[in-house]
Write an enzyme that holds these catalytic residues in place. Structure first.
Site, PDB file in Angstrom:
ATOM      1  N   ASP A  36     -15.850   8.910 -15.373  1.00 23.97           N
ATOM      2  CA  ASP A  36     -14.441   8.547 -15.534  1.00 23.97           C
ATOM      3  C   ASP A  36     -14.085   7.549 -14.426  1.00 23.97           C
ATOM      4  O   ASP A  36     -14.958   7.057 -13.719  1.00 23.97           O
ATOM      5  CB  ASP A  36     -13.552   9.796 -15.478  1.00 23.97           C
ATOM      6  CG  ASP A  36     -13.575  10.458 -14.107  1.00 23.97           C
ATOM      7  OD1 ASP A  36     -14.451  10.110 -13.281  1.00 23.97           O
ATOM      8  OD2 ASP A  36     -12.708  11.317 -13.852  1.00 23.97           O
ATOM      9  N   THR A  89       1.272  -0.017 -22.356  1.00 20.02           N
ATOM     10  CA  THR A  89       0.232  -0.836 -21.733  1.00 20.02           C
ATOM     11  C   THR A  89       0.431  -2.307 -22.046  1.00 20.02           C
ATOM     12  O   THR A  89       0.300  -3.162 -21.190  1.00 20.02           O
ATOM     13  CB  THR A  89      -1.164  -0.434 -22.258  1.00 20.02           C
ATOM     14  OG1 THR A  89      -1.322   0.961 -22.035  1.00 20.02           O
ATOM     15  CG2 THR A  89      -2.244  -1.192 -21.539  1.00 20.02           C
ATOM     16  N   GLU A 129      -9.659  18.566 -20.739  1.00 21.04           N
ATOM     17  CA  GLU A 129     -10.190  17.208 -20.586  1.00 21.04           C
ATOM     18  C   GLU A 129      -9.452  16.207 -21.470  1.00 21.04           C
ATOM     19  O   GLU A 129      -9.231  15.065 -21.073  1.00 21.04           O
ATOM     20  CB  GLU A 129     -11.693  17.173 -20.872  1.00 21.04           C
ATOM     21  CG  GLU A 129     -12.543  17.821 -19.778  1.00 21.04           C
ATOM     22  CD  GLU A 129     -12.438  17.117 -18.425  1.00 21.04           C
ATOM     23  OE1 GLU A 129     -11.976  15.969 -18.373  1.00 21.04           O
ATOM     24  OE2 GLU A 129     -12.806  17.746 -17.413  1.00 21.04           O
ATOM     25  N   TRP A 170      -7.966  25.322 -15.552  1.00 23.40           N
ATOM     26  CA  TRP A 170      -9.116  25.158 -16.456  1.00 23.40           C
ATOM     27  C   TRP A 170     -10.440  25.378 -15.733  1.00 23.40           C
ATOM     28  O   TRP A 170     -11.491  25.299 -16.349  1.00 23.40           O
ATOM     29  CB  TRP A 170      -9.097  23.783 -17.122  1.00 23.40           C
ATOM     30  CG  TRP A 170      -8.817  22.663 -16.176  1.00 23.40           C
ATOM     31  CD1 TRP A 170      -9.729  21.953 -15.455  1.00 23.40           C
ATOM     32  CD2 TRP A 170      -7.537  22.113 -15.852  1.00 23.40           C
ATOM     33  NE1 TRP A 170      -9.109  21.011 -14.703  1.00 23.40           N
ATOM     34  CE2 TRP A 170      -7.754  21.066 -14.924  1.00 23.40           C
ATOM     35  CE3 TRP A 170      -6.218  22.402 -16.262  1.00 23.40           C
ATOM     36  CZ2 TRP A 170      -6.694  20.323 -14.393  1.00 23.40           C
ATOM     37  CZ3 TRP A 170      -5.190  21.648 -15.725  1.00 23.40           C
ATOM     38  CH2 TRP A 170      -5.435  20.628 -14.804  1.00 23.40           C
ATOM     39  N   ARG A 171     -10.374  25.639 -14.429  1.00 20.14           N
ATOM     40  CA  ARG A 171     -11.619  25.939 -13.731  1.00 20.14           C
ATOM     41  C   ARG A 171     -11.800  27.445 -13.533  1.00 20.14           C
ATOM     42  O   ARG A 171     -12.817  27.876 -12.997  1.00 20.14           O
ATOM     43  CB  ARG A 171     -11.659  25.220 -12.373  1.00 20.14           C
ATOM     44  CG  ARG A 171     -11.847  23.720 -12.525  1.00 20.14           C
ATOM     45  CD  ARG A 171     -12.011  23.013 -11.192  1.00 20.14           C
ATOM     46  NE  ARG A 171     -12.115  21.562 -11.362  1.00 20.14           N
ATOM     47  CZ  ARG A 171     -12.121  20.701 -10.355  1.00 20.14           C
ATOM     48  NH1 ARG A 171     -12.038  21.141  -9.111  1.00 20.14           N
ATOM     49  NH2 ARG A 171     -12.216  19.407 -10.587  1.00 20.14           N
ATOM     50  N   LEU A 188       3.720  14.179 -23.146  1.00 21.24           N
ATOM     51  CA  LEU A 188       2.441  13.834 -22.505  1.00 21.24           C
ATOM     52  C   LEU A 188       1.966  12.419 -22.848  1.00 21.24           C
ATOM     53  O   LEU A 188       1.172  11.842 -22.126  1.00 21.24           O
ATOM     54  CB  LEU A 188       1.335  14.814 -22.929  1.00 21.24           C
ATOM     55  CG  LEU A 188       1.001  15.982 -22.011  1.00 21.24           C
ATOM     56  CD1 LEU A 188      -0.246  16.687 -22.507  1.00 21.24           C
ATOM     57  CD2 LEU A 188       0.787  15.517 -20.576  1.00 21.24           C
ATOM     58  N   GLY A 189       2.463  11.881 -23.986  1.00 18.12           N
ATOM     59  CA  GLY A 189       2.036  10.544 -24.376  1.00 18.12           C
ATOM     60  C   GLY A 189       0.686  10.508 -25.086  1.00 18.12           C
ATOM     61  O   GLY A 189       0.012  11.526 -25.210  1.00 18.12           O
ATOM     62  N   TYR A 190       0.322   9.330 -25.561  1.00 16.90           N
ATOM     63  CA  TYR A 190      -0.939   9.157 -26.311  1.00 16.90           C
ATOM     64  C   TYR A 190      -1.110  10.280 -27.325  1.00 16.90           C
ATOM     65  O   TYR A 190      -2.055  11.077 -27.255  1.00 16.90           O
ATOM     66  CB  TYR A 190      -2.146   9.101 -25.371  1.00 16.90           C
ATOM     67  CG  TYR A 190      -2.240   7.854 -24.536  1.00 16.90           C
ATOM     68  CD1 TYR A 190      -2.600   6.643 -25.112  1.00 16.90           C
ATOM     69  CD2 TYR A 190      -1.980   7.879 -23.179  1.00 16.90           C
ATOM     70  CE1 TYR A 190      -2.700   5.492 -24.354  1.00 16.90           C
ATOM     71  CE2 TYR A 190      -2.082   6.729 -22.410  1.00 16.90           C
ATOM     72  CZ  TYR A 190      -2.440   5.542 -23.007  1.00 16.90           C
ATOM     73  OH  TYR A 190      -2.545   4.406 -22.241  1.00 16.90           O
ATOM     74  N   TYR A 193     -17.153  10.044 -21.907  1.00 11.41           N
ATOM     75  CA  TYR A 193     -16.732  10.790 -20.717  1.00 11.41           C
ATOM     76  C   TYR A 193     -16.472  12.263 -21.037  1.00 11.41           C
ATOM     77  O   TYR A 193     -17.022  13.170 -20.404  1.00 11.41           O
ATOM     78  CB  TYR A 193     -15.477  10.189 -20.052  1.00 11.41           C
ATOM     79  CG  TYR A 193     -14.872  11.218 -19.131  1.00 11.41           C
ATOM     80  CD1 TYR A 193     -15.516  11.544 -17.944  1.00 11.41           C
ATOM     81  CD2 TYR A 193     -13.753  11.961 -19.505  1.00 11.41           C
ATOM     82  CE1 TYR A 193     -15.042  12.567 -17.130  1.00 11.41           C
ATOM     83  CE2 TYR A 193     -13.277  12.985 -18.707  1.00 11.41           C
ATOM     84  CZ  TYR A 193     -13.923  13.280 -17.521  1.00 11.41           C
ATOM     85  OH  TYR A 193     -13.474  14.302 -16.739  1.00 11.41           O
ATOM     86  N   GLN A 232      -6.195   9.859 -19.143  1.00 10.49           N
ATOM     87  CA  GLN A 232      -5.058   8.969 -18.865  1.00 10.49           C
ATOM     88  C   GLN A 232      -3.863   9.706 -18.276  1.00 10.49           C
ATOM     89  O   GLN A 232      -2.748   9.194 -18.268  1.00 10.49           O
ATOM     90  CB  GLN A 232      -4.594   8.232 -20.128  1.00 10.49           C
ATOM     91  CG  GLN A 232      -5.688   7.636 -20.962  1.00 10.49           C
ATOM     92  CD  GLN A 232      -6.428   6.559 -20.245  1.00 10.49           C
ATOM     93  OE1 GLN A 232      -5.833   5.573 -19.869  1.00 10.49           O
ATOM     94  NE2 GLN A 232      -7.712   6.720 -20.053  1.00 10.49           N
ATOM     95  N   THR A 233      -4.043  10.937 -17.822  1.00 10.53           N
ATOM     96  CA  THR A 233      -2.903  11.719 -17.360  1.00 10.53           C
ATOM     97  C   THR A 233      -3.282  12.476 -16.090  1.00 10.53           C
ATOM     98  O   THR A 233      -4.379  13.007 -15.994  1.00 10.53           O
ATOM     99  CB  THR A 233      -2.468  12.711 -18.455  1.00 10.53           C
ATOM    100  OG1 THR A 233      -2.292  11.997 -19.679  1.00 10.53           O
ATOM    101  CG2 THR A 233      -1.158  13.382 -18.087  1.00 10.53           C
TER     102      THR A 233
END
Length: 345
Positions: free
Chosen positions: A144, A293, A43, A30-31, A86-88, A126, A48-49
């Site tokens: 962050d 969590t 982002e 991504w850069r 990936l979660g969330y 963030y 959280q990853t």
DNA sequence: CTCCGGTATT
DNA sequence: AATACCGGAG
């Protein structure tokens, strides 16, 4: 808290960015191209990853949905499948809502400031600052966990980073330090510093390029920063997971539309108060354990006969299951089941 | 095991 | 301000 004069601020920027230009993680996918769509996707994934986890997901995602229009027009099931593991998962749903918003409401004109980017679903302070500084050059700190940790040590900031109100204290401390010529690189350099020399555990301060700016290190109190109050332990919950197989199909239950793993399919899970409730019925010596969590699930697999289906239940073939985005806990349950079947043969 | 980490909701 | 939301690393 330390106070830096203007000369110190300028020396810090120069030191940091010189190091970043030589040793920064420029290879991160991504850069390569810092267009807002790519920065947004990366982002959100990075919330959280960890970076190493995100890289293959990001590459697959960009290959499948290379533009904000492609994401806006994709079936939600495809987006969730790309996110599988990936979660969330609300991140994926909000990411697509944000893409739709940019395409349909803003006619593809991206908001260019941190304040306006926060109108997009899933984009908080963030992520908004990361996108605006990296893609549009806005001079704002992207605060962050790395920035909390790095600046709490450099400046000996005593505010508890677990407290929401501390965010403003850090913002006020960091904002004057952000390099006005290269704000995106400044933010990314701090991230790289926070994952290399200025790590949470066992920091390598002696070799850090900004050691001379580190007040906590100078005063031998680096281990005290950042200040963070511990969080509560997860509550333990016992479940029984029913395995009901018929003609190669498995009985699956769709979870409620809100709450934990919303709208995801799992084996039917029933909470039990003690293991005695299924005495002798369980298929394994130990439960499948899955920790969130705030909750720790201990799940006992049991085999049951075919029964009538509830409204949220369905018999599914292995092919159907494979096509779905399933949460990690369901993969764990199926893996245990498959290993049992393997042992039986 | 324990620790890590942004945003939305309430 | 507190709580809900996931998976991975050490």
């Amino acid at each position: 808290m330390e106070h830096w004069d203007q000369a110190t601020i300028e020396a810090f920027r120069a030191t940091l960015l010189t190091w970043y230009d030589q040793a920064g993680r420029k290879h991160l996918p991504w850069r390569q191209d810092q267009a807002p769509y790519r920065v947004m996707v990366s982002e959100i994934m990075l919330q959280q990853t960890q970076v190493e986890t995100v890289i293959p997901y990001f590459n697959r995602f960009m290959a499948a949905l290379p533009t904000v229009e492609a994401l806006a027009n994709a079936p939600e099931a495809q987006v969730l499948k790309l996110w599988e593991g990936l979660g969330y998962y609300s991140r994926a749903r909000n990411l697509q809502k944000a893409a739709k918003y940019v395409v349909e409401q803003l006619d593809n004109q991206w908001p260019r400031t941190s304040a306006t980017l926060q109108a997009l679903p899933g984009i908080g302070p963030y992520t908004a600052a990361a996108i605006s500084s990296i893609s549009f050059g806005e001079v704002v700190p992207a605060i962050d966990g790395n920035q909390y940790r790095v600046f709490s040590r450099l400046l000996k900031i005593d505010a508890d980073i677990a407290q929401a109100k501390s965010r403003q204290i850090f913002y006020d401390a960091i904002a004057p330090i952000v390099d006005p010529k290269r704000p995106g690189d400044f933010n990314q350099a701090i991230m790289d510093l926070g994952t290399s020399y200025m790590t949470a555990k066992n920091p390598d301060t002696i070799n850090s390029p900004v050691r001379q700016f580190n007040a906590a290190y100078r005063d031998h109190v680096e281990a005290n920063y950042p200040v963070k109050t511990p969080k509560a332990k997860p509550v333990k919950q016992l479940f029984v997971a029913e395995v009901i197989e018929n003609e190669g199909r498995l009985l699956m239950a769709k979870r409620p539309a809100t709450g934990l793993l919303a709208d995801f399919w799992t084996f039917p899970l029933q909470e039990i108060s003690t293991i005695e409730a299924i005495a002798g019925e369980q298929l394994t010596i130990k439960p499948v354990v899955h920790v969130f969590t705030h909750r720790r699930w201990e799940i006992w697999l049991v085999r049951r006969q075919q029964r009538g289906l509830q409204a949220n239940e369905k018999m599914m073939s292995r092919d159907e299951l494979q096509a779905l985005s399933l949460p990690k806990v369901q993969h764990k349950l199926m893996d245990v089941l498959d290993s049992l079947d393997l042992d039986a043969n």
